[in-house]
Design a protein around this motif. Sequence first.
Motif, PDB file in Angstrom:
ATOM      1  N   ARG A   1      13.498  15.312   6.499  1.00  0.00           N
ATOM      2  CA  ARG A   1      12.688  14.099   6.583  1.00  0.00           C
ATOM      3  C   ARG A   1      11.851  14.018   6.724  1.00  0.00           C
ATOM      4  NH1 ARG A   1      16.638   9.287   7.924  1.00  0.00           N
ATOM      5  NH2 ARG A   1      17.874  10.058   7.057  1.00  0.00           N
ATOM      6  N   GLU A   2      11.073  13.676   5.364  1.00  0.00           N
ATOM      7  CA  GLU A   2       9.142  13.153   5.549  1.00  0.00           C
ATOM      8  C   GLU A   2       9.096  11.705   5.936  1.00  0.00           C
ATOM      9  OE1 GLU A   2       6.680  14.684   4.226  1.00  0.00           O
ATOM     10  OE2 GLU A   2       7.515  16.971   3.932  1.00  0.00           O
ATOM     11  N   VAL A   3       8.651  11.661   7.047  1.00  0.00           N
ATOM     12  CA  VAL A   3       8.577  10.441   7.406  1.00  0.00           C
ATOM     13  C   VAL A   3       6.869   9.878   7.315  1.00  0.00           C
ATOM     14  CG1 VAL A   3      10.672  10.035   8.740  1.00  0.00           C
ATOM     15  CG2 VAL A   3       8.778  10.675   9.438  1.00  0.00           C
ATOM     16  N   PRO A   4       6.458   8.657   6.648  1.00  0.00           N
ATOM     17  CA  PRO A   4       5.239   8.100   6.798  1.00  0.00           C
ATOM     18  C   PRO A   4       4.795   8.108   8.226  1.00  0.00           C
ATOM     19  CG  PRO A   4       6.296   6.126   6.227  1.00  0.00           C
ATOM     20  CD  PRO A   4       7.259   7.529   6.761  1.00  0.00           C
ATOM     21  N   LEU A   5       3.673   8.618   8.822  1.00  0.00           N
ATOM     22  CA  LEU A   5       2.757   9.505   9.846  1.00  0.00           C
ATOM     23  C   LEU A   5       3.130   8.195  10.782  1.00  0.00           C
ATOM     24  CD1 LEU A   5       1.409  11.658  10.189  1.00  0.00           C
ATOM     25  CD2 LEU A   5      -1.184  11.105   9.876  1.00  0.00           C
ATOM     26  N   ARG A   6       2.899   7.020  10.494  1.00  0.00           N
ATOM     27  CA  ARG A   6       2.870   5.996  11.595  1.00  0.00           C
ATOM     28  C   ARG A   6       4.392   5.901  12.214  1.00  0.00           C
ATOM     29  NH1 ARG A   6      -1.038   0.444  10.560  1.00  0.00           N
ATOM     30  NH2 ARG A   6      -3.057   1.451  10.184  1.00  0.00           N
ATOM     31  N   ASN A   7       4.954   6.263  11.312  1.00  0.00           N
ATOM     32  CA  ASN A   7       6.166   6.171  12.638  1.00  0.00           C
ATOM     33  C   ASN A   7       6.883   6.940  13.228  1.00  0.00           C
ATOM     34  OD1 ASN A   7       6.449   4.322   9.260  1.00  0.00           O
ATOM     35  ND2 ASN A   7       8.165   3.097  10.819  1.00  0.00           N
ATOM     36  N   ALA A   8       6.544   7.949  12.849  1.00  0.00           N
ATOM     37  CA  ALA A   8       6.776   9.255  13.475  1.00  0.00           C
ATOM     38  C   ALA A   8       5.637   9.605  14.713  1.00  0.00           C
ATOM     39  CB  ALA A   8       6.306  10.721  12.417  1.00  0.00           C
ATOM     40  N   LEU A   9       4.988   8.668  14.527  1.00  0.00           N
ATOM     41  CA  LEU A   9       3.930   8.584  16.094  1.00  0.00           C
ATOM     42  C   LEU A   9       4.639   8.430  17.808  1.00  0.00           C
ATOM     43  CD1 LEU A   9       0.924   6.365  14.923  1.00  0.00           C
ATOM     44  CD2 LEU A   9       1.292   8.434  14.775  1.00  0.00           C
ATOM     45  N   ASN A  10       5.744   8.794  17.689  1.00  0.00           N
ATOM     46  CA  ASN A  10       5.943   9.120  18.893  1.00  0.00           C
ATOM     47  C   ASN A  10       7.100  10.521  18.773  1.00  0.00           C
ATOM     48  OD1 ASN A  10       6.723   6.732  19.776  1.00  0.00           O
ATOM     49  ND2 ASN A  10       8.661   6.345  19.512  1.00  0.00           N
ATOM     50  N   GLU A  11       7.060  10.946  17.770  1.00  0.00           N
ATOM     51  CA  GLU A  11       7.461  12.323  18.183  1.00  0.00           C
ATOM     52  C   GLU A  11       6.132  13.226  17.818  1.00  0.00           C
ATOM     53  OE1 GLU A  11      10.522  13.758  18.201  1.00  0.00           O
ATOM     54  OE2 GLU A  11      10.222  15.547  17.245  1.00  0.00           O
ATOM     55  N   ILE A  12       4.895  12.666  17.621  1.00  0.00           N
ATOM     56  CA  ILE A  12       3.686  13.666  17.496  1.00  0.00           C
ATOM     57  C   ILE A  12       3.174  14.028  18.650  1.00  0.00           C
ATOM     58  CG2 ILE A  12       1.414  13.267  16.800  1.00  0.00           C
ATOM     59  CD1 ILE A  12       2.015  12.347  13.669  1.00  0.00           C
ATOM     60  N   LEU A  13       3.670  12.635  19.806  1.00  0.00           N
ATOM     61  CA  LEU A  13       3.109  12.304  20.945  1.00  0.00           C
ATOM     62  C   LEU A  13       4.235  13.755  21.633  1.00  0.00           C
ATOM     63  CD1 LEU A  13       1.103  11.043  23.117  1.00  0.00           C
ATOM     64  CD2 LEU A  13       2.591   9.480  23.859  1.00  0.00           C
ATOM     65  N   ARG A  14       5.244  13.988  21.630  1.00  0.00           N
ATOM     66  CA  ARG A  14       6.073  14.101  22.007  1.00  0.00           C
ATOM     67  C   ARG A  14       6.469  16.018  21.869  1.00  0.00           C
ATOM     68  NH1 ARG A  14      11.224  11.314  21.804  1.00  0.00           N
ATOM     69  NH2 ARG A  14      10.766  11.445  19.711  1.00  0.00           N
ATOM     70  N   GLY A  15       5.275  16.372  20.730  1.00  0.00           N
ATOM     71  CA  GLY A  15       5.298  17.287  20.741  1.00  0.00           C
ATOM     72  C   GLY A  15       4.268  17.564  21.137  1.00  0.00           C
ATOM     73  N   GLU A  16       3.394  16.834  21.341  1.00  0.00           N
ATOM     74  CA  GLU A  16       1.655  17.361  22.429  1.00  0.00           C
ATOM     75  C   GLU A  16       2.096  17.719  24.048  1.00  0.00           C
ATOM     76  OE1 GLU A  16      -0.774  17.847  21.770  1.00  0.00           O
ATOM     77  OE2 GLU A  16      -1.539  16.572  20.000  1.00  0.00           O
TER      78      GLU A  16
END
Length: 466
Positions: free
Chosen positions: A342-357
């Motif tokens: 699923r594609e989500v707006p970037l700002r809503n995925a910031l937890n996931e982006i931090l988790r990826g780091e």
Amino acid sequence: MNLNERIPNNVNLSEDKRLQRALEKWLPNFLAWWHDMGPEGFQEKDVWLRTAVDVGSEGWAHFDYVKMPEYRWGIFLEPAEPDARVGFGDNYGAPAYQEVPGEFRNALRRIIVTQGDTEPASVEQQRQLGHTCPSLYDLRNLFQVNVEEGRHLWAMVYLLHGYFGRDGRDEADALLERRSGNPDKPRILEAFNQPCDDWLNFYAFTMFTDRDGKYQLSALAESGFEPLARTCRFMLTEEAHHMFVGDTGLSRVVKRTAQLMKENEDVRELGGIPLEIIQKYINFWFSYSLDLFGGEISSNSADFFAAGLKGRFKEQEQYTDHVATEGSFKLMVIDGGKLVPREVPLRNALNEILRGEYVKDCEKGLARWNRVLADEGLPQRLYLPSVRFHRHVGEYAAHYFDLEGNLISKEESAAEQSEWLPNVADREYVRSLMKPVTEPGKIANWIAPPASGIKGKPFEFEYVRL
Ligand SMILES: [Fe+2]
Ligand SMILES: [Fe+2]
């Protein structure tokens, strides 16, 4: 930097009498908490600790014997930057907030309380470990971590007292009232209610859970609320040592296990910790630590970013678009009983982006431990489970996944639990190995000695005077 006041600080506390009085009232409550819930049985001992004498990079150079209750708890912020600006979000480029903006008050208080709650929680989780230390070197490291977590609590309490008035003071009191693992008044986040009652747990905790702290603090170090950003930047300098303790601790356990495996396949016969058990502890703490980042799709993360309160990891260094209203992020969700993108707006995925780091950083640790196995000539390897495995927060909570992240049934998952996560027998076995070794220069049989001592001292140094 005023180190001689009752509360050492570099925030000119003596010029703010109201805040000084409030914190001096909180101080005895903190010490009572430390006495009741801090490391049990070692309060009167001299421990060779590093203490802040300055907030500069050399500020950590001071090492000496200190009794833990006399540690220099205090309030240290990185110096203010002239003309600081909000570095991201809807107010990008505006002057940084020096006071709490009214419309973000609740969000900001919640961020600070949630971070603050983890600090005393970990001290509580680790309070019995001193009794079973594998060496004086490790005992000293445990206490260094504990006193610094205590100081991190101070850092958050300063913000609550200094910027939130009455309800901030109430929240500061509550930070000393909740208790890790207590069913009636638990700590806020679940990883901080899990028992940490053996040293394998301790190393896995400081490797994986303190590392979550690094990423949360890094995101908050970007904050447009300057006092929070400056506080977190200084905390990060302390956090690095905690992760070092976990990373090298696990590495030393792996090394010792590998050495014993060459003598006997079944390292239990020799009093070692089998690789399968180490893997299960990794699975446990990695998955609980992933939960700390919050839901994969999160309106909170979007709101915090929009408000300029919580940025991305290395927001200024890594990104050019600090507004992030365009673009999307693809992640896997469960839909109709299947895993689908699923594609989500970037700002809503910031937890996931931090988790990826965070995951990338953890992988480096695994690579180091696998190099130890390779160096010992063994073919076995350790790994991180899928980020979907054993989750209690977000898209994957209430679903079941195997270690590779395949969706499975509840029954299939239940059947494998004791293969994937530490079971009662594993925990009891590890606990059975935990016999204190307190002679300088000696080390427990289940772990290898460190490559070097602390701050130029040899491993044999008397790090704690018992
Ligand atoms: Fe901390
Ligand atoms: Fe920490």
